[in-house]
Design a protein around this motif. Structure first.
Motif: not given
Length: 798
Positions: A588-601, A603-610, A751-752
């Motif tokens: 399972g794969a997911d990508v989360t992004h920084p909040g609105p207007g945030d140009t410095t932080r 994004s985070i990608a995660a992969l989980c596997a059984s 992953a989330h």
């Protein structure tokens, strides 16, 4: 993989599923009863200078007003707010033309000092969309062509054009203040309505759903600041505002649009933007009035407007250099979206507003249909498009409930849950972990968290864990107190040492009792335990510690067991043959992004596997990448990392892989599916020795039922619809940290969770600054730690 692998947006399913109990349900889809018959004309539009979509729409609306029956003829174009215009018949100018448009400031007031803004609009003919081709696709007589995709896009723009030009629009949703509800701190939530045109067998459908977002409350600015500072009246501020509160106000009010109430109608229309607030109250905020004379704002208003300020002790807002306004003459303009991060109380209020029973959501969607008023929409009439005002009634199936397995010694070792939930009564976890070396930290003083209460909770927790199948030989772990505002890293290290010394063994877990729900302490605990020390931690709130309820202890036990390598439950192998017949890995794969207007932080990608034949234990991999980048740039190495862990754990290489990809939003699905397709191609090269099924999860708006929708992009495992649907459904019953079926397959859910946890692995983040604006973040100074190897193979993120 063959080099000629062809990926398309819609993969034809081999057949329809038949398994389960047949039922009829009402769905929030509305049939397009009349699809435009004539071809649609597609134009490219370039508006210079480049401005946001909301202003683009104002420019386009002005163009319509000025050029109707002239440059545009009698045609009413529809506009997507960015680059595309569609018309029911050709525009009169031929292939290309240019217009020069002037629009006043957004308050409608112009003067010699504030001239109107000038824009150049270039319109160029792109293509003619063949609607007959779309009809043939819907009737399964032809493939999905680029022409069909553009036709669907044109219809999507058509249904959204009128509300987008009329109401406040965010993404695919438009919002109205009707039925708005106040949140804490001068913010209110508005009801939104989402629209999306979708192809279906033999017809087009419009999905209409609810959305919600936060806006600033309109009205007197003084009332706004009272709500921000949680005061009942302005009299409470007569002694002044502290520096901390002033900074809080300045962060919250910066860039907020206001209008004045002390001058004539013409000036009252003027809109001003707050730059900052003064350090001094209106009675002592001085400025130069000419001839070397100065005066304070309160005196100036008394002399100039014969207006005695009611609140001269409040600071002023600054709208331009040396241009001050008392707060009491300012009104906040309605309809301004709140783009800053909501605090915990606001978030809780927002959840209450959006969490509604299906019948209530259905009634609100019907209200949305009334507001949309498709029948009277002049643009739909021009294109010859008609839409039903009744929800579709569709066939559905309730799939069989899987059989859950717990430890054989349980009184109820094998059972079928009812209504998607159950409890641990008469059940022991399938594989209980042993906890021999651990310690407890109470973050707070002994007066707040008495030793007697802590000992009572630990006894109750140990009893529950052992009744549930865990083995806890160390029944008296060392207990220490720590300052929640002190050196958290030092406190956890000390507890780690005490645990090891007491048990004469390597520490396995540190139980942390927290004084409140604030995020800052929790974040620092996880950063230190995950990336510095490499020990599992279990956090509990003191309010739950004092009550020590059996059900709460059971939920904590579920988390502790999997963090220590145990397994809570599994499904009978016969009901999940895909993962039990041959060595199989679920990813399972997911990508989360920084909040609105945030140009410095980042994004985070995660992969989980059984990591086992029951798909109950998982390992995780994390990567930090450029902010707002949806594609997982390092997916191949993440896959390789987890395949290696699978081999080390199972002693075999997987023959089959089932890959669930999260993160594709309905709003940007076409762009993001292209990204996911590239990810698929990259991962397929690495997974060449295994059969791969790649599934893309689309998250809809919450809807009247479960929100998850899956698209199969590649299937080399020859799934039937029944087998893939049943497997995905059954997996939702073995999410490890609760005793209920979840609405998302566990590999993606995990992953989330990993993405959320990885946010806390940063050093230099001020998690307690809940009022701070994302655009003012110090993200460039953040450094992220790496999860310690001893935790990477267990489910530390639970």
């Amino acid at each position: 993989m063959a080099s000629g692998l062809k990926l398309t947006e819609f993969v034809k399913r081999p057949s329809l599923g038949t398994k389960g109990k047949r039922i009829r349900v009402r769905a929030n889809f509305f049939e397009v009863t009349g699809i435009p018959e004539a071809n649609i004309h597609h134009y490219d539009v370039t508006i210079t200078p480049d401005v946001p979509p909301a202003l683009n729409r104002r420019v386009f609306k002005r163009l319509e007003e000025l050029e109707r029956n002239n440059g545009l003829g009698d045609v009413r174009p529809i506009f997507d707010g960015r680059k595309n215009i569609f018309t029911a018949k050709p525009l009169p100018f031929g292939e290309t033309t240019t217009f020069d448009i002037n629009i006043p400031e957004d308050d409608g007031v112009t003067s010699t000092k504030r001239p109107p803004r000038s824009f150049k609009i270039k319109i160029k003919k792109v293509n003619t969309i063949n609607m007959e081709e779309l009809r043939r696709f819907l009737e399964s007589k032809s493939e999905l062509t680029p022409n069909c995709l553009t036709a669907i896009m044109a219809l999507d723009v058509l249904v959204r054009h009128h509300p987008s030009m009329t109401y406040t629009t965010v993404g695919r949703s438009f919002y109205t203040p009707e039925g708005s509800q106040a949140l804490f701190g001068g913010v209110e939530v508005w009801q939104g309505y989402y629209q999306s045109v979708r192809p279906a067998p033999n017809s087009m459908m419009i999905n209409i759903d609810l959305s919600a977002t936060a806006f600033y409350e309109g009205g007197p600015l003084v009332q706004m600041i009272l709500k921000l500072l949680n005061r009942r009246s302005a009299d409470e501020l007569r002694r002044g505002i502290s520096d901390r509160d002033r900074l809080k106000l300045e962060k919250s009010l910066k860039k907020l649009k206001i209008k004045v109430t002390h001058r004539g109608d013409t000036v009252a229309k003027r809109r001003f933007k707050i730059l900052k607030i003064t350090n001094t109250p209106a009675s002592s905020t001085k400025f130069d009035v000419g001839d070397g004379q100065t005066t304070d704002v309160a005196s100036y208003f008394q002399k100039t407007y014969n207006m005695r300020l009611n609140y001269p002790f409040l600071p002023c807002v600054v709208i331009r250099k040396e241009n001050y306004l008392p707060m009491e003459v300012c009104d906040v303009i309605e309809g301004q979206r709140h783009v800053r991060k909501l605090n915990e109380r606001q978030t809780a209020d927002m959840i209450k507003f959006t969490c509604q029973q299906p019948h209530m959501r259905a009634n609100k969607i019907k209200r949305g249909i009334e507001i949309l008023n498709y029948r009277q929409n002049p643009y739909l009439q021009q294109f010859g498009m008609k839409v039903s005002s009744e929800m579709m009634v569709v066939n559905a199936r309730v799939l069989p409930i899987p059989t859950l397995q717990y430890h054989p010694s349980s009184r109820e070792a094998s059972f079928n849950p009812r209504d998607g939930q159950w409890n641990l009564r008469d059940k022991k976890v399938a594989t209980g972990a042993t906890l021999g070396s651990w310690a407890v930290i109470a973050f707070g003083g002994e007066r707040d968290m008495g030793m007697q209460a802590i000992n009572h909770f630990i006894r109750e927790l140990i009893t529950t864990c052992q009744d549930t199948g865990m083995n806890i030989p160390t029944r008296n772990p060392p207990i220490s107190y720590a300052n929640p505002h002190g050196d958290i890293e030092a406190s956890i290290k000390q507890a780690w040492v005490r645990a090891g010394n007491a048990a004469k063994n390597k520490p396995q877990l540190i139980l942390c009792i927290l004084p409140n729900t604030g995020v800052g302490l929790y974040a620092e605990i996880k950063r230190v335990s995950d990336t510095v020390i490499g020990v599992a931690t279990q956090c509990v709130q003191s309010k739950h510690m004092f009550s020590a309820k059996k059900q709460y202890c059971a939920n904590v036990c579920l988390k502790m067991n999997v963090k220590l390598g145990g397994m809570n439950s599994f499904i009978l192998p016969a009901e999940v043959p895909f993962i039990s017949d041959k060595p199989t890995i679920l990813m399972g794969a997911d990508v989360t992004h920084p909040g609105p207007g945030d140009t410095t932080r980042p994004s985070i990608a995660a992969l989980c596997a059984s990591m086992d034949s029951k798909a109950s234990r998982y390992a995780a991999s994390i990567r930090y990448q450029t902010g707002r980048q949806e594609m997982i740039t390092d997916l191949a190495s993440m896959c390789k990392e987890l395949l290696k862990t699978f081999y080390q754990t199972c002693g075999k290489k997987p023959e089959r892989i089932l890959f669930y990809r999260d993160g594709v939003s309905e709003e940007r699905k076409r762009i993001e599916r292209e990204i996911v397709s590239r990810e698929l191609s990259l991962s397929r090269k690495l997974l060449i020795h295994s059969n791969l099924t790649f599934i893309c999860k689309v998250m809809l708006a919450q809807g009247t039922s479960r929100p998850t929708h899956y698209h199969v992009l590649l299937d080399e495992n020859a799934f039937t619809p029944d087998s893939l649907q049943t497997l995905s459904y059954n997996l939702c019953y073995v999410f490890a940290r609760c005793t209920r079926a979840v609405s998302l397959v566990p590999p993606v859910y995990y992953a989330h969770l990993v993405c959320a946890r990885a946010r806390f692995h940063s050093r230099g983040e001020n998690w307690n600054d809940t009022e701070g604006t994302s655009e003012e973040s110090t993200g460039s100074a953040l450094t992220f730690g790496t999860v310690k190897p001893e935790l990477q193979k267990v489910m530390y993120f639970m």
